[in-house]
Design a protein around this motif. Sequence first.
Motif, PDB file in Angstrom:
ATOM      1  N   ARG A 194       0.749  -1.333  -0.018  1.00 29.56           N
ATOM      2  CA  ARG A 194       0.061   0.016  -0.173  1.00 29.56           C
ATOM      3  C   ARG A 194       0.899   1.224  -0.148  1.00 29.56           C
ATOM      4  NH1 ARG A 194      -5.092  -1.444   0.693  1.00 29.56           N
ATOM      5  NH2 ARG A 194      -5.812   0.441   0.839  1.00 29.56           N
ATOM      6  N   SER A 207       0.320   5.524   0.631  1.00 26.92           N
ATOM      7  CA  SER A 207      -0.781   6.364   0.632  1.00 26.92           C
ATOM      8  C   SER A 207      -2.166   5.855   1.090  1.00 26.92           C
ATOM      9  CB  SER A 207      -0.822   7.623  -0.325  1.00 26.92           C
ATOM     10  OG  SER A 207       0.484   8.186  -0.597  1.00 26.92           O
ATOM     11  N   GLY A 208      -2.138   4.795   1.830  1.00 22.04           N
ATOM     12  CA  GLY A 208      -3.263   4.110   2.060  1.00 22.04           C
ATOM     13  C   GLY A 208      -4.131   3.559   0.994  1.00 22.04           C
ATOM     14  N   ARG A 209      -3.714   3.341  -0.163  1.00 16.46           N
ATOM     15  CA  ARG A 209      -4.263   2.602  -1.234  1.00 16.46           C
ATOM     16  C   ARG A 209      -3.289   1.579  -2.035  1.00 16.46           C
ATOM     17  NH1 ARG A 209      -5.767   7.095  -5.556  1.00 16.46           N
ATOM     18  NH2 ARG A 209      -3.701   7.805  -5.258  1.00 16.46           N
ATOM     19  N   PRO A 210      -3.816   0.529  -2.620  1.00 19.76           N
ATOM     20  CA  PRO A 210      -2.812  -0.461  -3.176  1.00 19.76           C
ATOM     21  C   PRO A 210      -2.060  -0.065  -3.955  1.00 19.76           C
ATOM     22  CG  PRO A 210      -5.346  -1.245  -2.953  1.00 19.76           C
ATOM     23  CD  PRO A 210      -5.278   0.280  -2.904  1.00 19.76           C
TER      24      PRO A 210
END
Length: 242
Positions: free
Chosen positions: A191, A193-196
């Motif tokens: 991940r 910045s909080g995204r995959p």
Amino acid sequence: MIERILPGSVIGVEAFGDPPEALLHPLEALVVRQATDARRREFATGRWCAKQALTGLRVPEAPLLPGRHHAPCWPADVVGSITHCVGYRAAAVARSSDVRMLGVDAEPHAPLPAGVLESIALPEEQAMVWELHSVAPGVHWDRLLFSLKETVYKAWYPATSRRLEFEDARISIDAPASTYSARVLVPSPLRQSGRPLDRLDGRWLVSDGLLVAALAVPAEDAARAAGPCGTGCSQHAPAATT
């Protein structure tokens, strides 16, 4: 040459031959003791390039031994990648606090053998290659696609301990900018910045009869410090194709 496509946080070293000082540590020599002379020389020079680059990071010299799936085992807190082809060897390294994933690859600037493109490229990638051939025939886009996929796999496996197949990443090439993006098509365990983390960006160049490509994903803290472009995005002009 390779430094033209690496961000400032990455140290690259290259060789266009096999210098006599490119000697193997005894443990490294055991790895290739049964290999051909050509394989031993490319292995030794690749390791020599890597150790020269590690010296730039002030990392003490130590043998670089292969681990699972033959990927080099880098020192703690270091990411790196090695490549070699006929007439060229190179390595790139960075601190893991600066760069999260790193892959480099070099190939001769020549067409792929017949039938190989169809075995390594998705249908949309094949269409992209043929379109690029029609508008910019001076580049062997099929071989470049192969090289770009290699950088993705070299960067992905050390970071995830998972192998990718050729169909597991889709490449998009920006010819005028000499850049590319890879969309990983399997679920990402990483991940950012909080995204995959499933999109990887890199640069490529054509020079001296070679295709050279590099992919560097900044570490999360380094990416935030550098802004939306990522690490060192303003330090290099687009790589020329010559």
